[in-house]
Scaffold this motif. Structure first.
Motif, PDB file in Angstrom:
ATOM      1  N   PRO A  22      41.152  23.278   7.429  1.00 40.71           N
ATOM      2  CA  PRO A  22      41.736  23.489   6.090  1.00 40.71           C
ATOM      3  C   PRO A  22      42.182  24.938   5.875  1.00 40.71           C
ATOM      4  O   PRO A  22      43.246  25.195   5.313  1.00 40.71           O
ATOM      5  N   LEU A  23      41.361  25.864   6.376  1.00 39.44           N
ATOM      6  CA  LEU A  23      41.687  27.278   6.244  1.00 39.44           C
ATOM      7  C   LEU A  23      43.014  27.584   6.960  1.00 39.44           C
ATOM      8  O   LEU A  23      43.888  28.274   6.422  1.00 39.44           O
ATOM      9  N   VAL A  78      47.274  27.663  16.127  1.00 39.74           N
ATOM     10  CA  VAL A  78      46.183  28.629  15.956  1.00 39.74           C
ATOM     11  C   VAL A  78      44.834  27.951  16.199  1.00 39.74           C
ATOM     12  O   VAL A  78      43.943  28.514  16.859  1.00 39.74           O
ATOM     13  N   LEU A  79      44.697  26.726  15.711  1.00 37.59           N
ATOM     14  CA  LEU A  79      43.447  25.997  15.890  1.00 37.59           C
ATOM     15  C   LEU A  79      43.160  25.770  17.382  1.00 37.59           C
ATOM     16  O   LEU A  79      42.051  26.030  17.872  1.00 37.59           O
ATOM     17  N   VAL A  80      44.183  25.305  18.108  1.00 36.80           N
ATOM     18  CA  VAL A  80      44.025  25.084  19.555  1.00 36.80           C
ATOM     19  C   VAL A  80      43.702  26.404  20.248  1.00 36.80           C
ATOM     20  O   VAL A  80      42.806  26.481  21.105  1.00 36.80           O
ATOM     21  N   TRP A 134      46.426  28.992   5.329  1.00 34.83           N
ATOM     22  CA  TRP A 134      47.016  30.256   5.769  1.00 34.83           C
ATOM     23  C   TRP A 134      48.413  30.090   6.348  1.00 34.83           C
ATOM     24  O   TRP A 134      49.291  30.907   6.134  1.00 34.83           O
ATOM     25  N   PHE A 135      48.560  29.037   7.151  1.00 36.01           N
ATOM     26  CA  PHE A 135      49.784  28.969   7.959  1.00 36.01           C
ATOM     27  C   PHE A 135      50.713  27.829   7.583  1.00 36.01           C
ATOM     28  O   PHE A 135      51.693  27.574   8.265  1.00 36.01           O
ATOM     29  N   GLY A 136      50.394  27.091   6.516  1.00 31.93           N
ATOM     30  CA  GLY A 136      51.337  26.083   6.034  1.00 31.93           C
ATOM     31  C   GLY A 136      51.223  24.759   6.754  1.00 31.93           C
ATOM     32  O   GLY A 136      50.219  24.460   7.408  1.00 31.93           O
ATOM     33  N   ALA A 194      50.334  17.062   8.175  1.00 35.40           N
ATOM     34  CA  ALA A 194      51.408  17.350   9.122  1.00 35.40           C
ATOM     35  C   ALA A 194      52.583  16.444   8.840  1.00 35.40           C
ATOM     36  O   ALA A 194      52.458  15.429   8.140  1.00 35.40           O
ATOM     37  N   ARG A 195      53.712  16.787   9.407  1.00 36.35           N
ATOM     38  CA  ARG A 195      54.887  15.937   9.253  1.00 36.35           C
ATOM     39  C   ARG A 195      55.137  15.144  10.532  1.00 36.35           C
ATOM     40  O   ARG A 195      55.772  14.108  10.506  1.00 36.35           O
TER      41      ARG A 195
END
Lengths: 249, 278
Positions: free
Chosen positions: A109-110, A124-126, A114-116, A199-200
């Motif tokens: 969620p963070l 970033v998560l990966v 932060w990054f849309g 996500a789209r």
């Protein structure tokens, strides 16, 4: 060996056929729509391919590769550095250990805030997930290098950087490779979790989209794609490892 | 020190040679589980240039510890170790050290392992020259056909030979050898002993050779030092004079050889006996 493999393939195929047949049969019973049917899933997969499944696969794979390309080298470099410098290790390793204790799913969620909504939060998560895995493996790899091998090269007159390049680095390579082996499935998890939050596009998005419409067949089809992706990625790493670490018997 | 002449025409080989290595009143203790165990007790040993010294003794008597100190990988607890008059501190790069455990790099093939010393910056050489020396040394240790194998793919004896080749290829002035031929079969052992003698004589190398094989010690060494069991002390020393070049097979069948081997065994057997009964 080859004969034994052949022997196992036949019962395996029989078992799989049996499992699929009973699933199909169960899917036709009352309330069958909750477990769907293999035949329906195959048809759905066909439709999904027609409707641009390759784009979702590309998005997920892209997030995984970009994340790995950032987190992997960063983790390896930090691991090698801390492995070489006890001072840096004493200073930084508690921080790394503390950060690593956060279940990374909780960061999703963070990341999104932060990054849309695009691919960036997933990357970033990966990157974060793979960073920690690669860090710990590279660090342990440096520490595990046989001291006697380094001494041997020292006596031959090696400079410190030569001993590092010729002994420590190749010695740690096995650890780094096994780090990559565990990092790749985690990268897939990271990307999927990110996509499921918001996500789209991407396969994780396909899973949540189908689930929100109670479309069980769609969920299973997306899960199947994730499974295939996981297998392909893991096999690719195993193949690379076998090629790079031929000396290990 | 007792001088033992193995043949009538044997001449002293090392007259006027200077001291190369010296251990003065060296003791070494190790801490294990909070207790201090004395491995070496007040050793005095000096080795001259071009000399071949064999250290024999029961296992655990500190022979390998002596080599580790000469290589600078360990400091003495008391006393002083000097090399060419200078105190040894830190890795002693003028020695080649072949430890009991071979330290071949598992990710390099046999030939890449042997070549590694020539790849280092301090020893830059031309690729062509390197290749010639590599072939020569692989031939010498009889590893032809195994150049492309990894250490995990060859036998223990072959790994020993590869380690020996790796050390010989860069011609250090002093060799420290810790039971280098222990894992070899009898025939190969004789071949390797003959080659070691030939190479070290031609290149004027100084050798400190640890073994538990008395016959091997007498065959190769100018001087044999017998260690007592833990704590290690030098119990006896014999200078061995033999006709040059030494005939590593023939000399074993002379009565003088037998007498010296028996004499050394008498020095050794009390400690070995103690070890056998405990």
């Amino acid at each position: 060996m080859a004969a034994a493999l052949k022997d196992v393939w036949i019962p395996r195929a029989v078992l799989l056929a049996l499992a699929l047949a009973s699933w199909e049969w169960a899917g036709h019973s009352a309330n069958g729509e909750w477990i769907s049917r293999p035949s329906a899933i195959v048809i759905r997969l066909g439709e999904m391919i027609g409707a641009g499944l390759h784009i979702d696969i590309a998005v997920t794979l892209g997030e995984i590769s970009a994340g790995l390309a950032i987190g992997g080298p960063a983790g390896v470099l930090l691991g090698l550095w801390l492995g070489r410098s006890p001072l840096a290790a004493g200073l930084l390793s508690p921080v790394v250990v503390a950060l690593n204790s956060i279940p990374f799913v909780a960061l999703a969620p963070l990341m999104i805030m932060w990054f849309g909504l695009g691919v960036l939060p997933k990357i970033v998560l990966v990157a974060l997930v793979t960073f920690f895995i690669m860090f710990f493996n590279a660090y342990s790899g440096v520490l595990a290098v046989d001291r006697d091998l380094i001494d041997g090269l020292w006596l031959m007159g090696a400079a410190p950087d030569e001993a590092f390049r010729k002994v420590v680095l190749p010695g740690a390579a096995a650890w780094i490779m096994s780090g990559l082996k565990s990092a790749v499935p985690y990268a897939l998890i990271g990307a999927t979790v990110g996509e499921m939050m918001l996500a789209r596009r991407g396969i994780g998005h396909l899973v949540t989209q189908a689930a929100s419409q109670f479309d069980m067949t769609g969920v299973y089809a997306a899960l199947f794609v994730l499974m295939v992706l996981g297998i392909v990625l893991s096999e690719a790493v195993a193949l690379t490892e076998a090629r790079l670490l031929r000396w290990r018997k | 020190m007792t001088v033992c002449r193995l043949s009538g025409d044997a001449q002293p080989r090392l007259q006027g040679r200077e001291t190369m290595i010296e251990l003065r009143k060296v003791s070494k203790s190790f801490e294990t589980r909070g207790r201090s165990v004395k491995a070496l007790d007040t050793i005095n040993l000096s080795v001259r240039e071009h000399e071949f010294v064999a250290l024999v003794g029961p296992s655990g008597c500190g022979k390998s510890t002596v080599l580790n100190m000469l290589a600078g990988l360990m400091d003495p607890s008391a006393g002083e170790v000097t090399y060419r008059g200078e105190r040894v501190s830190g890795a002693n790069r003028r020695v080649g050290y072949m430890t009991q455990k071979d330290t071949l790099l598992p990710w390099r093939t046999v030939e890449d392992n042997i070549r590694i010393a020539l790849e280092l910056r301090c020893r830059s050489s031309e690729a062509g020259e390197r290749g010639a020396r590599l072939r020569e040394i692989i031939d010498l240790v009889g590893l032809n056909g195994f150049e492309k194998h990894y250490p995990s793919e060859i036998s223990g004896g072959m790994r020993k030979r590869a380690a020996l080749a790796r050390m010989l290829i860069y011609e250090p002035e002093t060799l420290l050898l810790d039971e280098p031929f222990g894992a070899l079969d009898a025939q190969l052992k004789i071949i390797m002993q003959r080659e070691l003698l030939r190479i070290t004589r031609v290149r004027n190398m100084t050798v400190v050779f640890v073994t538990h094989d008395l016959a091997e010690a007498v065959t190769l060494a100018d001087r044999v030092c017998v260690f007592s069991g833990r704590p290690g002390r030098i119990r006896a020393e014999r200078e061995v004079l033999a006709a040059e070049p030494r005939d590593v097979v023939g000399m074993r069948f002379t009565p003088e050889f037998g007498a010296l081997a028996e004499d050394l065994w008498n020095e050794l057997k009390d400690d070995v006996g103690k070890e056998l009964t405990t």
